[in-house]
Each structure stands twice: as C-alpha cells, then as structure tokens.
Design a protein around this motif. Structure first.
Motif, PDB file in Angstrom:
ATOM      1  N   TRP A  83      -6.115   7.728   7.845  1.00  0.00           N
ATOM      2  CA  TRP A  83      -6.936   6.560   8.181  1.00  0.00           C
ATOM      3  C   TRP A  83      -6.234   5.700   9.226  1.00  0.00           C
ATOM      4  O   TRP A  83      -6.858   5.252  10.184  1.00  0.00           O
ATOM      5  CB  TRP A  83      -7.200   5.759   6.910  1.00  0.00           C
ATOM      6  CG  TRP A  83      -7.935   4.488   7.144  1.00  0.00           C
ATOM      7  CD1 TRP A  83      -9.260   4.340   7.447  1.00  0.00           C
ATOM      8  CD2 TRP A  83      -7.390   3.177   7.121  1.00  0.00           C
ATOM      9  NE1 TRP A  83      -9.560   3.014   7.599  1.00  0.00           N
ATOM     10  CE2 TRP A  83      -8.429   2.274   7.404  1.00  0.00           C
ATOM     11  CE3 TRP A  83      -6.115   2.667   6.882  1.00  0.00           C
ATOM     12  CZ2 TRP A  83      -8.228   0.903   7.460  1.00  0.00           C
ATOM     13  CZ3 TRP A  83      -5.923   1.305   6.923  1.00  0.00           C
ATOM     14  CH2 TRP A  83      -6.976   0.443   7.213  1.00  0.00           C
ATOM     15  N   ARG A 132      -3.972  10.506   2.827  1.00  0.00           N
ATOM     16  CA  ARG A 132      -5.285   9.974   3.173  1.00  0.00           C
ATOM     17  C   ARG A 132      -5.160   8.637   3.918  1.00  0.00           C
ATOM     18  O   ARG A 132      -5.858   8.394   4.903  1.00  0.00           O
ATOM     19  CB  ARG A 132      -6.107   9.795   1.903  1.00  0.00           C
ATOM     20  CG  ARG A 132      -7.517   9.440   2.155  1.00  0.00           C
ATOM     21  CD  ARG A 132      -8.295   9.441   0.871  1.00  0.00           C
ATOM     22  NE  ARG A 132      -9.692   9.251   1.138  1.00  0.00           N
ATOM     23  CZ  ARG A 132     -10.652   9.583   0.334  1.00  0.00           C
ATOM     24  NH1 ARG A 132     -10.375  10.137  -0.819  1.00  0.00           N
ATOM     25  NH2 ARG A 132     -11.902   9.366   0.657  1.00  0.00           N
ATOM     26  N   VAL A 133      -4.270   7.768   3.447  1.00  0.00           N
ATOM     27  CA  VAL A 133      -4.039   6.484   4.122  1.00  0.00           C
ATOM     28  C   VAL A 133      -3.426   6.725   5.495  1.00  0.00           C
ATOM     29  O   VAL A 133      -3.796   6.059   6.478  1.00  0.00           O
ATOM     30  CB  VAL A 133      -3.140   5.563   3.263  1.00  0.00           C
ATOM     31  CG1 VAL A 133      -2.703   4.332   4.039  1.00  0.00           C
ATOM     32  CG2 VAL A 133      -3.840   5.165   1.982  1.00  0.00           C
ATOM     33  N   GLU A 134      -2.520   7.664   5.600  1.00  0.00           N
ATOM     34  CA  GLU A 134      -1.907   7.983   6.890  1.00  0.00           C
ATOM     35  C   GLU A 134      -2.950   8.493   7.883  1.00  0.00           C
ATOM     36  O   GLU A 134      -2.949   8.099   9.050  1.00  0.00           O
ATOM     37  CB  GLU A 134      -0.803   9.026   6.705  1.00  0.00           C
ATOM     38  CG  GLU A 134      -0.028   9.299   7.970  1.00  0.00           C
ATOM     39  CD  GLU A 134       1.132  10.252   7.744  1.00  0.00           C
ATOM     40  OE1 GLU A 134       1.770  10.610   8.752  1.00  0.00           O
ATOM     41  OE2 GLU A 134       1.405  10.628   6.607  1.00  0.00           O
ATOM     42  N   VAL A 146       1.569   4.815   1.035  1.00  0.00           N
ATOM     43  CA  VAL A 146       1.107   5.610   2.175  1.00  0.00           C
ATOM     44  C   VAL A 146       0.943   7.063   1.722  1.00  0.00           C
ATOM     45  O   VAL A 146       1.884   7.835   1.713  1.00  0.00           O
ATOM     46  CB  VAL A 146       2.065   5.489   3.375  1.00  0.00           C
ATOM     47  CG1 VAL A 146       1.543   6.307   4.544  1.00  0.00           C
ATOM     48  CG2 VAL A 146       2.236   4.040   3.768  1.00  0.00           C
ATOM     49  N   VAL A 172       0.844  -1.196   0.000  1.00  0.00           N
ATOM     50  CA  VAL A 172       0.000   0.000   0.000  1.00  0.00           C
ATOM     51  C   VAL A 172       0.876   1.242   0.000  1.00  0.00           C
ATOM     52  O   VAL A 172       1.794   1.362   0.823  1.00  0.00           O
ATOM     53  CB  VAL A 172      -0.932   0.009   1.241  1.00  0.00           C
ATOM     54  CG1 VAL A 172      -1.742   1.292   1.306  1.00  0.00           C
ATOM     55  CG2 VAL A 172      -1.825  -1.207   1.249  1.00  0.00           C
TER      56      VAL A 172
END
Length: 106
Positions: free
Chosen positions: A45, A41-43, A38, A36
């Motif tokens: 989440w 937005r992923v961070e 990072v 994935v």
C-alpha cells in the motif's frame, strides 16, 4: 489577528506558517507509522501511494486539458517506460508541456 501579505513581515509570517505546516505533515507521518506494523500488505500500500496521489492530481488535468497537456502525458509515459525513472519522466512531461505551450502560444 490578520496578516497583510503585501508587507515583508506578513509575507515572512505566511511562508513560516506554510513551512511549519509542511514539516508537521511530514513528521506526523513518521510518528503515526510508528504505531503500524509493516506487513507485506501495508508495504505494498505504501509503495502504491505515490502513484495514487499523482493520479488524483493529474486526472482532472487529463479530463480538461488541451494539446499541451496531452503531449506532456505522452512524454511522461514514454520516458517512464523507456528509463523506468519517475523523476526523469516528470521532468520530461513538464518540459513537453512548456514547449507545447510556447509553440502554441497558450
């Protein structure tokens, strides 16, 4: 195959199986996250995930709890807002629940 948890060997097998399951769960997260990217937005989440998990665990307690649980929630929120330390807040909440249960006899 059945394991008798009443024996020392059976208990050891059960504890070893639970330790292996916990280890595989943790290592799988690291392995899967290697695929994935990072992004911000992923961070965000990932940073919100622990609070979401705690909320899903604590929501049924909040809905069906009693005075001891409500005191624990109040202590947790107060200590977190005061110190901004989630571990300290969790310990304060557990201490408040234990104290209230000891005082109320429940």
């Amino acid at each position: 195959m059945s394991v008798d948890p009443g024996t020392t060997a059976g208990f050891a097998v059960i504890v070893a199986a639970m330790a292996l399951a916990a280890y595989l769960t943790r290592i799988a997260g690291f392995f899967l996250m290697s695929f994935v990217a990072v992004t911000p937005r992923v961070e965000a989440w990932l940073k919100a995930l622990p609070l979401a998990i705690m909320g899903s665990i604590l929501a049924p307690i909040a809905l069906h709890g009693g005075p001891a649980e409500y005191a624990g929630f109040a202590a947790t929120i107060a200590v977190f807002l005061w110190r901004r330390n989630d571990i300290l807040a969790a310990v304060a909440g557990m201490a408040a629940v234990a104290l209230m249960r000891a005082l109320l006899g429940s």
